[in-house]
Write an enzyme that holds these catalytic residues in place. Sequence first.
Site, short mmCIF file in Angstrom:
data_model
loop_
_atom_site.label_atom_id
_atom_site.label_comp_id
_atom_site.label_asym_id
_atom_site.label_seq_id
_atom_site.Cartn_x
_atom_site.Cartn_y
_atom_site.Cartn_z
N ASP A 1 3.02 0.33 4.39
CA ASP A 1 2.27 -0.53 3.63
C ASP A 1 2.48 -0.15 2.15
O ASP A 1 2.70 -0.80 1.27
CB ASP A 1 0.85 -0.82 4.00
CG ASP A 1 0.19 0.63 4.06
OD1 ASP A 1 0.74 1.66 4.06
OD2 ASP A 1 -1.24 0.60 3.79
N ARG B 1 -1.42 6.02 -1.76
CA ARG B 1 -2.70 6.39 -1.28
C ARG B 1 -2.94 6.86 -0.10
O ARG B 1 -2.01 6.93 0.69
CB ARG B 1 -3.76 5.39 -1.55
CG ARG B 1 -3.37 4.14 -0.60
CD ARG B 1 -4.52 2.81 -0.71
NE ARG B 1 -4.09 1.70 0.23
CZ ARG B 1 -4.10 0.37 0.09
NH1 ARG B 1 -4.21 0.06 -1.58
NH2 ARG B 1 -3.75 -0.55 0.80
N GLU C 1 -2.94 5.90 3.04
CA GLU C 1 -2.51 5.11 4.03
C GLU C 1 -1.05 5.48 4.56
O GLU C 1 -0.85 6.10 5.37
CB GLU C 1 -2.75 3.48 3.67
CG GLU C 1 -4.30 3.18 3.40
CD GLU C 1 -4.57 1.70 3.95
OE1 GLU C 1 -3.98 1.32 4.75
OE2 GLU C 1 -4.91 1.31 3.02
N ASP D 1 2.40 -6.42 7.36
CA ASP D 1 3.32 -6.38 6.30
C ASP D 1 4.77 -6.46 6.68
O ASP D 1 5.52 -6.83 6.06
CB ASP D 1 2.89 -5.12 5.55
CG ASP D 1 1.60 -4.84 5.18
OD1 ASP D 1 0.42 -5.06 6.08
OD2 ASP D 1 1.16 -4.17 4.24
N GLU E 1 0.44 -4.85 -4.67
CA GLU E 1 -0.30 -5.13 -3.40
C GLU E 1 -1.08 -6.63 -3.76
O GLU E 1 -1.09 -7.32 -2.75
CB GLU E 1 -1.21 -4.31 -2.98
CG GLU E 1 -2.11 -4.52 -2.02
CD GLU E 1 -2.92 -3.20 -1.33
OE1 GLU E 1 -3.31 -2.43 -2.18
OE2 GLU E 1 -3.53 -3.15 -0.26
N HIS F 1 3.59 -2.40 -2.66
CA HIS F 1 3.43 -2.85 -1.49
C HIS F 1 4.41 -4.00 -1.25
O HIS F 1 4.30 -4.93 -2.14
CB HIS F 1 2.06 -3.39 -1.56
CG HIS F 1 1.00 -3.02 -0.63
ND1 HIS F 1 0.34 -1.71 -0.62
CD2 HIS F 1 0.44 -3.65 0.52
CE1 HIS F 1 -0.36 -1.54 0.35
NE2 HIS F 1 -0.46 -2.55 1.17
C1 BGC Z 1 -3.08 -2.15 4.12
C2 BGC Z 1 -2.43 -3.60 4.54
C3 BGC Z 1 -2.63 -3.71 5.80
C4 BGC Z 1 -4.06 -4.11 5.87
C5 BGC Z 1 -4.77 -4.47 6.78
C6 BGC Z 1 -4.49 -2.44 4.18
O1 BGC Z 1 -5.30 -1.28 3.76
O2 BGC Z 1 -2.78 -1.62 2.92
O3 BGC Z 1 -1.04 -3.66 3.69
O4 BGC Z 1 -1.85 -4.63 6.22
O5 BGC Z 1 -4.90 -3.05 5.39
O6 BGC Z 1 -5.34 -5.80 6.54
#
Ligand code: BGC
Length: 908
Positions: A482, A486, A488, A495, A762, A783
Site C-alpha cells: 500500500d 509508515r 504498514e 490496492d 493516498e 499510495h
Molecule cells: C491501507 C490501505 C488499505 C486499507 C484497508 C490502509 O491502512 O493503507 O491502502 O487498503 O488500510 O482499508
Amino acid sequence: MKHILLLTTFFFFSLHYGIAQKVTVYDLQVDDFYSPIGIDSETPIFSWKTASKEYNVNQTHYQVFVATDAIFSKNSLVWNSGKLASSESVYTVYEGKPLSPDTKYYWTVKVWTNLSSRSTQSRIATWSTGLMKLKNWDTKWITVAEDDNYRSNPKSPYFKNEFKINKKVKSANLHITSRGMYEAYINGKRVGDLYLTPGWTSYNNRIQYQTYNITDLLSANNGIGVILGKGWHYGRLMGTKKGEQNYSGNRVSFISQLLITYEDGTKERVIDDSNWNYFYGAILDSEIYNGEHYDANLIEENWSNYGVNNPEYKSAVMVDDYKGILVSTSNEMIKRQEILVAKELITTPSGDKVIDFGQNLTGWVEFKANGKKGDVVKIQHAEILHKEEFYTANLRAAKQLNTYVLNGDSDHLYRPHFTFQGFRFIKIEGMEEIDLNDFKAVALYSDMEQSGTFSSSNPLINQLQSNIEWGQKGNFLDVPTDCPQRNERLGWTGDAQAFFNTAGYLRDVKNFFDKWMVDLEYDQYDNGVVPSVIPDVLENKKPRDGASAGWADAVTIISWNSYLIYGDKEQLKLRYNSMKKWVDYMHSKSIEGSYVGNNHFGDWLFYSVPNDPPGRSAVSNKKMIAQAFYHYSIDLLLKAAKVLENKEDVVHYQNLLNQAHQAFQDEYVTKKGMIASDTQTSYVLALKFNLLNEEYKKIAVERLVANVESYGHLTTGFLGTPYLCEILSANGRADLAIKLLLRDKYPSWLYPVTMGATTIWERWNGIKKNGDLASESMNSYNHYAYGAIGEWMYNNLVGLKVNELYPGYKRFTIQPLFDENFDNISGTYDSNYGNIKVNWSRTNDAILIKISIPPNSQSDVFLNKPSIGKWTFNDKKAEGSVLEKKEDTDKTYFLLGSGDYQLRLKAE
Ligand code: BGC
C-alpha cells in the site's frame, strides 16, 4: 572423435542453414526471464519474439532445441521439439528429457514465417536449473545459539566459513535463502546485485531461494560470509501483536549450498555446514519500519576473506526445523535502480539540516562522511515538509531512522542493509558540514522490465504519469504494498487489484503477480476467505469469517486481468481453484443470490465533507458494493471456467450469476432506476460489472452524468475510481472523463500535481490548498491506488486496449480519442509479440497517427473522425497491406497486421 566432430558440425550448420533475412528472432525467455539461473521448473516455458520490417508477418512453424552444450552436439541434445505448425511464440512447454539440477542449458529456436519457406534461427540463449527438489538440499539451516534469538539479541549475526579449491573450476553456483534477510559475501565481495533477499512469501509455507553464479569470485582459498537481519520474517510489522511474531521460529537462520562444477566434469559441494562460526559486527539492530543502527568500527572490511578470524567467534548451530518448502525464485528480485543526487540543502525554521532529493521514492540513502571516528550520524526520512519543517507524524510508529557510528574513514560508504525507507527528504544530525555531493538516494524495487511508456503535450498529465510510475516503483518491493513509509508496507489486496491493469501497462508484472498469487493461495483460509493483506501477517491463519468486498476479490480480478494482459492459460488454470474457493465462500454467505458478508472497507477514502449538514459526502452502501463485487467475481470465474472449458462449472456459475444479478436488481435498484446509494461509485460499479437490466442502463448513465455535473468533480474512493472515466467514455461521455482528468482543483488527479506531488497520494486532499494536512494518522504520499487512472489514459488517450477474445495482445484494439485538449499523445507497450507503438499529433488542419504492430499479432484500429475528413495512408505499400477496411460516418475501421503505418486525417 572425428565422427563426433562431424555430427556436431553438421547439426550446428543445419541450425544456421538458410536464414530468411527479413526476419529476426529475439527476446528469448525461459519462464518469462532472460537467461535466468536457478529455475526449479521441470517443464520450463519458452517464449520468443520476431521482428521484421515487412507487413503482415506471422509465424507458421517453429522448432525448439535444448542442449547441455553451446554447440548442440548430438549427445548433449535434451530436446528437439520437431518442426511444429503453430503461430504460438509464447508459453511453449518443455517436453524433453528430464532436466538435471544445478545445470546450465542452452536453447535456440528456429522460426518459419509466411514470408519464406526458409527458417530463421534465434541466437543461443541459456538458463540454469536450481536445486529442483527438496531432497537436493542436503544441507542444514545455520543459526545462532538459542540465547541469541532475535528477541533477546537484536544484532545481526555475521556468519563465516572457509573452503579450499584445488581443481580447475568451470562454474560455481551459490544457492541460498534465509529466515530473516541475508547478504552474502565471498572473499570480501558482495554476492550478486539483489537486495532485501530472499524477498517476502508466505514464509511458514514456502521461501524462495536465490541462485548466484559466483565463479568469478572464487580463488584457491576462499572465505564466505553471510549476514542476517530480521526482515519481514522477524521484524515488527503492523500486524505483530506484542509477544507474538509474524512467522514461526525465533532465530534468524540461512541455508545454502555451494556447488562447484570442475573442468573435469565432476561436481562438488564445498562447504562443511558444521564449520560455520558467527560473531556480531556492525549492524546493531535493523528493522524494516524503524531503520538500522550501524557501527562501522565493529567490522573489518575484509571480514569474509579466507584466514581473517574474529576473536569472538561462536560456533553456529545447525537446525532442521523448517516445515515449509524451498522454491526457486520465480519473480524479479529487488535491485538498486535509479540513483538520485541531492538537490538542495535546507535549514528549516527550527534549525534542522534537511536534504531534498526532489522525488519521493523508496530505498535508502548512501553517503560518505568526513566526521571523526566515533561520531554518530543520524539520518531520518520523511516524505514532505510541513510548514517548512521536517514532517514525520504521518509515519506513525515507523521511525525511518538510520543511525551510523563513523569509523573516521572518509571513503567509507555508509548504507543500511535490512531496511528501506519511503522519503523525499532526509534530516541529518551529527554532521558539522554537509556536502550535497556526499549523499545519494538509491531507489530499490523489484527489477521488472519497463513495458509501457506514455507522454503527451500536457506537462501536468506528464507529471501525473511520472507520479504513477514512481508510485509503482516505490510499492513494488517483492510484493505489491500500500505504501513504503509508515508502519504498514503490507500487501493490501484491494490496492493491488485497483492498480493492477495500470501496473501491467507500465512494467512486465507477470512474474511479480504470479508469485504473489501463489502466496495468496497459501494464505487463503480453508473457508475460502482471502485475507486483506498477502502475505497474511494480520490474521496469521486464525479462523476468520468475512473479508472486504473489493479487497478479497483481488483473487478473481488479478487472475483474470493477468490472463487478459499476458494470455497465459496455464496460469489461469493454476489460479482457478483459489478463485473458486472465494466465490464459493461468498455463495455460502448469500441467500437467494443476495450476499452480505462482513468486514467491508467500502469505497475506501471516497470524497467526504466534515460536519456535513447538506449531506455532500459520497457514501456508498457497503452491502450494495459487496453485492456488486460478488457478481463481478462470479462473472470472472465464469469467464475463466469457459476459457478452461470446465462445462459443469459454466452451468453452475451461470446460475449463481443470474441469481446475484436479480438480487442486485431487487435490492438496490428502484423502479425508476436509482441505485442505493445514489453515488458515482454505485453507478460506475453497476455499469462496469453489468449489474443492470437493459432498461436501467441508460438511466444509470444519465444519473451518473448528472451526479458528476452537480458536483463538478469525482467523489469516488478506491473502488469506484479505477472505473469512473472508463464508464463515462464507454457510454459516450469521454468529454466528461477528460474534464475530470484535467481538473486541477481538489478533488482530482491533478490537484496533488499542482501541489508539487511526485508520487500518488493516498488521499485526494493529502495536503490542503492552505498547506494544512488532511490527517495525521493515515496520510501517505506514496499510495498507488488512485494511480489506476493510468489504465484509462493508455486505453483512451493512447487508445490501446486488450481484446478479451484474443488475450495477451494476440489481437488488440487501437482507438485513440484524439481529444482536442491534447496536441499529441504517444504510447508504447512491449507486448508478448513485440513493441506496439501509437503516436498521434495534431497540426492546424490535420491529425497524423503512426502505428506499429509487431509480427504474430493484429490490431483492430478504429480511427475516429473528430472533424469532417478522410484518413489516408502515407505509403502505398502500407495501404496495400490492410487486411480489412470499413468506412463509417464518424470513424474508419482497419484490421492491420504487423508493420509500421502512418495515416493522416485531413479536413475535406
Ligand atoms: C491501507 C490501505 C488499505 C486499507 C484497508 C490502509 O491502512 O493503507 O491502502 O487498503 O488500510 O482499508
